[in-house]
Motif scaffolding. Structure first.
Motif, PDB file in Angstrom:
ATOM      1  N   SER A 111       3.522  37.980  -1.012  1.00 30.55           N
ATOM      2  CA  SER A 111       2.173  37.923  -1.551  1.00 30.55           C
ATOM      3  C   SER A 111       2.130  37.518  -3.022  1.00 30.55           C
ATOM      4  N   THR A 112       1.143  36.706  -3.352  1.00 30.70           N
ATOM      5  CA  THR A 112       0.923  36.327  -4.754  1.00 30.70           C
ATOM      6  C   THR A 112       0.259  37.457  -5.532  1.00 30.70           C
ATOM      7  N   THR A 113      -0.222  38.484  -4.834  1.00 30.34           N
ATOM      8  CA  THR A 113      -0.852  39.624  -5.511  1.00 30.34           C
ATOM      9  C   THR A 113       0.026  40.876  -5.470  1.00 30.34           C
ATOM     10  N   TRP A 114       1.245  40.741  -4.981  1.00 30.57           N
ATOM     11  CA  TRP A 114       2.171  41.874  -4.895  1.00 30.57           C
ATOM     12  C   TRP A 114       2.510  42.368  -6.295  1.00 30.57           C
ATOM     13  N   THR A 115       2.513  43.705  -6.478  1.00 35.58           N
ATOM     14  CA  THR A 115       2.839  44.282  -7.788  1.00 35.58           C
ATOM     15  C   THR A 115       3.942  45.337  -7.724  1.00 35.58           C
ATOM     16  N   HIS A 153       4.740  41.593   1.933  1.00 33.81           N
ATOM     17  CA  HIS A 153       3.310  41.285   2.013  1.00 33.81           C
ATOM     18  C   HIS A 153       2.598  42.413   2.744  1.00 33.81           C
ATOM     19  N   GLY A 186       3.208  37.133  -8.463  1.00 31.73           N
ATOM     20  CA  GLY A 186       3.418  38.151  -7.441  1.00 31.73           C
ATOM     21  C   GLY A 186       4.884  38.268  -7.088  1.00 31.73           C
TER      22      GLY A 186
END
Length: 121
Positions: free
Chosen positions: A8-12, A90, A37
């Motif tokens: 995911s590009t929003t994974w933190t 993800h 991400g």
């Protein structure tokens, strides 16, 4: 060992990435893409752990082959570099219409007989 990191590009969650990357051998090389991400976090952690890093970028050829989805070409090229393992991160993996890039990379790897591990959180 060459390990493809995708997700995911929003994974933190850097903790999950560090946990998995720290289990790789010291001579491992991670291969990943050029997005925020998962890709960006994996590069930073791999460098911190002293692992090799091959960060690949989408190319003009990727967009010629897939005008809207250049990431498909990048996924194909990354896998063709001789990947032994895929780690996919993800939270929405498996949800209809979600995680398209991650699903694509995982399916390519599975079709090629490459081991895949999926992390949802």
């Amino acid at each position: 060992m060459r390990t493809l990191i995708t997700g995911s590009t929003t994974w933190t969650d850097a903790v999950a990435l560090r946990r998995e990357l720290s289990q790789l051998s010291a001579t491992s090389v991670i291969v990943t893409g050029d997005t925020p991400g998962v890709d960006a976090i994996a590069i930073a952690i791999a460098q911190d752990l002293g692992l090799g890093v091959e960060a690949m970028h989408k190319s003009a050829e990727d967009y010629c082959r897939y005008p809207v989805d250049g990431w498909k070409g990048l996924n194909e090229r990354m896998l063709k570099t001789g990947i032994d393992l895929v780690l996919a991160f993800h939270a929405d993996y498996g949800k209809p219409g979600m995680a398209r890039g991650t699903v694509h990379a995982v399916e390519l790897a599975q079709h090629a007989g490459v081991e895949v591990r999926i992390f949802l959180d």
